[in-house]
Enzyme design. Structure first.
Site, PDB file in Angstrom:
ATOM      1  N   VAL A   1       0.855  -1.170  -0.105  1.00  0.00           N
ATOM      2  CA  VAL A   1      -0.032  -0.012   0.068  1.00  0.00           C
ATOM      3  C   VAL A   1       0.874   1.345   0.094  1.00  0.00           C
ATOM      4  O   VAL A   1       0.378   2.416   0.237  1.00  0.00           O
ATOM      5  CB  VAL A   1      -0.903  -0.017   1.305  1.00  0.00           C
ATOM      6  CG1 VAL A   1      -1.934  -1.247   1.180  1.00  0.00           C
ATOM      7  CG2 VAL A   1      -0.186   0.035   2.545  1.00  0.00           C
TER       8      VAL A   1
ATOM      9  N   HIS B   1      -4.622  -4.353  -2.313  1.00  0.00           N
ATOM     10  CA  HIS B   1      -4.951  -4.208  -0.947  1.00  0.00           C
ATOM     11  C   HIS B   1      -5.233  -2.382  -0.460  1.00  0.00           C
ATOM     12  O   HIS B   1      -5.113  -1.939   0.534  1.00  0.00           O
ATOM     13  CB  HIS B   1      -3.819  -4.484  -0.038  1.00  0.00           C
ATOM     14  CG  HIS B   1      -3.992  -6.024   0.379  1.00  0.00           C
ATOM     15  ND1 HIS B   1      -2.628  -6.686   0.454  1.00  0.00           N
ATOM     16  CD2 HIS B   1      -4.811  -6.903  -0.259  1.00  0.00           C
ATOM     17  CE1 HIS B   1      -3.024  -8.126   0.298  1.00  0.00           C
ATOM     18  NE2 HIS B   1      -4.225  -8.171  -0.039  1.00  0.00           N
TER      19      HIS B   1
ATOM     20  N   CYS C   1     -13.978   8.057   3.393  1.00  0.00           N
ATOM     21  CA  CYS C   1     -15.023   8.163   4.488  1.00  0.00           C
ATOM     22  C   CYS C   1     -15.817   6.616   4.239  1.00  0.00           C
ATOM     23  O   CYS C   1     -16.009   6.352   3.307  1.00  0.00           O
ATOM     24  CB  CYS C   1     -16.079   9.100   4.144  1.00  0.00           C
ATOM     25  SG  CYS C   1     -17.198   9.300   5.289  1.00  0.00           S
TER      26      CYS C   1
ATOM     27  N   CYS D   1     -19.927   8.017   3.313  1.00  0.00           N
ATOM     28  CA  CYS D   1     -19.979   8.537   2.064  1.00  0.00           C
ATOM     29  C   CYS D   1     -19.156   8.054   1.057  1.00  0.00           C
ATOM     30  O   CYS D   1     -19.056   8.868  -0.202  1.00  0.00           O
ATOM     31  CB  CYS D   1     -20.218  10.030   2.062  1.00  0.00           C
ATOM     32  SG  CYS D   1     -18.589  10.954   2.103  1.00  0.00           S
TER      33      CYS D   1
ATOM     34  N   CYS E   1     -14.897  12.848   8.512  1.00  0.00           N
ATOM     35  CA  CYS E   1     -15.042  13.293   6.944  1.00  0.00           C
ATOM     36  C   CYS E   1     -15.391  14.849   7.083  1.00  0.00           C
ATOM     37  O   CYS E   1     -16.451  15.172   7.574  1.00  0.00           O
ATOM     38  CB  CYS E   1     -16.117  12.370   6.582  1.00  0.00           C
ATOM     39  SG  CYS E   1     -16.401  12.800   4.659  1.00  0.00           S
TER      40      CYS E   1
ATOM     41  N   THR F   1       6.883 -12.005  -1.515  1.00  0.00           N
ATOM     42  CA  THR F   1       5.643 -12.247  -1.050  1.00  0.00           C
ATOM     43  C   THR F   1       5.649 -13.761  -0.622  1.00  0.00           C
ATOM     44  O   THR F   1       6.254 -14.552  -1.282  1.00  0.00           O
ATOM     45  CB  THR F   1       4.430 -12.091  -2.131  1.00  0.00           C
ATOM     46  OG1 THR F   1       3.442 -12.587  -1.580  1.00  0.00           O
ATOM     47  CG2 THR F   1       4.918 -12.706  -3.501  1.00  0.00           C
TER      48      THR F   1
END
Length: 252
Positions: free
Chosen positions: A104, A122, A130, A133, A155, A196
């Protein structure tokens, strides 16, 4: 040398190279892995709660600790290392490259890979979203609010709970992203799994899927993986030097 590698060298049809990258490709950038011998989850099992959706959504204290963890995370300060740069260089050479990453940290893009050629299974730690929303914004902006004294910034659009735009434990992967990853695994001629453990599904199954569809499977990881037996090549050398050397063989 495989026929795919030969075609890349002689200028004829070049192979599609898929790279599945895990935490091990970023350790040279100063980002610790999670499941290795010295990984975060082994050193501090409680840390898992900070990235577990159920705990995060139900416990304000977990959220406050999570925001502090993000402020101190090396991921947002890290820079690409030679392994990331080698992948980007291969793409710039004209070889068709697609990266499927379990990371990430956004380092493949920082190294120069076009974002459209990177599938982040990921999600990304460089954005927030949020939970009510779904509005997205930059992580840096949210961390600025935390630094200014907001322990759990809501948010700005609707007042909902903000979270990192990553897939937490207990959340599903984006089905569209996973479908694209599966299509790439089925279509590629060379599939390189690097850094990995190939233990986390469904990402791990992409290696087997690629092999089943005729791709040359290369696994580069410090520890054994469940897919070593079906790999055409297994590399145990340090990724920072071994991956650039491997990818140089594929340059046209």
């Amino acid at each position: 040398m495989s026929s795919g590698e030969t075609s890349a060298r002689n200028g004829s049809r070049q192979p599609l190279v898929a790279v599945l990258s895990g935490a091990g490709i970023s350790t040279d950038s100063g980002i610790p892995d999670y499941r290795g011998p010295n990984g975060l989850w082994r050193r501090d099992p409680e840390a898992e709660k900070l990235v577990t959706y159920e705990y995060y959504m139900s416990d304000p204290e977990i959220r406050r600790r999570s925001w502090q963890m993000r402020r101190n995370s090396p991921a947002l300060r890290a820079q690409p290392n030679p392994a990331h740069r080698a992948v980007a260089e291969l793409e710039r050479s004209g070889v068709p490259v697609r990266v499927i990453t379990q990371n990430v940290d956004g380092l493949h893009q920082l190294a120069g890979l076009p974002p459209r050629k990177v599938l982040e299974l990921h999600g990304t730690a460089r954005a927030v979203m949020c939970t009510r929303c779904t509005a997205r914004s930059e992580m840096a902006e949210a961390l600025g609010r935390v630094a200014a004294g907001e322990d759990d910034p809501p948010c700005r659009e609707c007042g909902g709970i903000l979270k990192s735009a990553t897939v937490m434990f207990g959340e599903r992967l984006d089905p569209d992203v996973l479908a694209q990853a599966m299509a790439i695994a089925q279509a590629c001629q060379i599939f390189i799994a690097v850094g990995t453990s190939l233990q986390v599904q469904p990402a791990a199954s992409l290696a087997g899927l690629a092999a089943e569809h005729g791709a040359r499977l290369i696994i580069m990881n410090a520890e054994p993986t469940p897919y070593d037996d079906v790999a055409d090549e297994v590399v145990r050398e340090p990724i920072g030097t071994a991956l650039p050397a491997l990818l140089e063989r594929l340059l046209p």
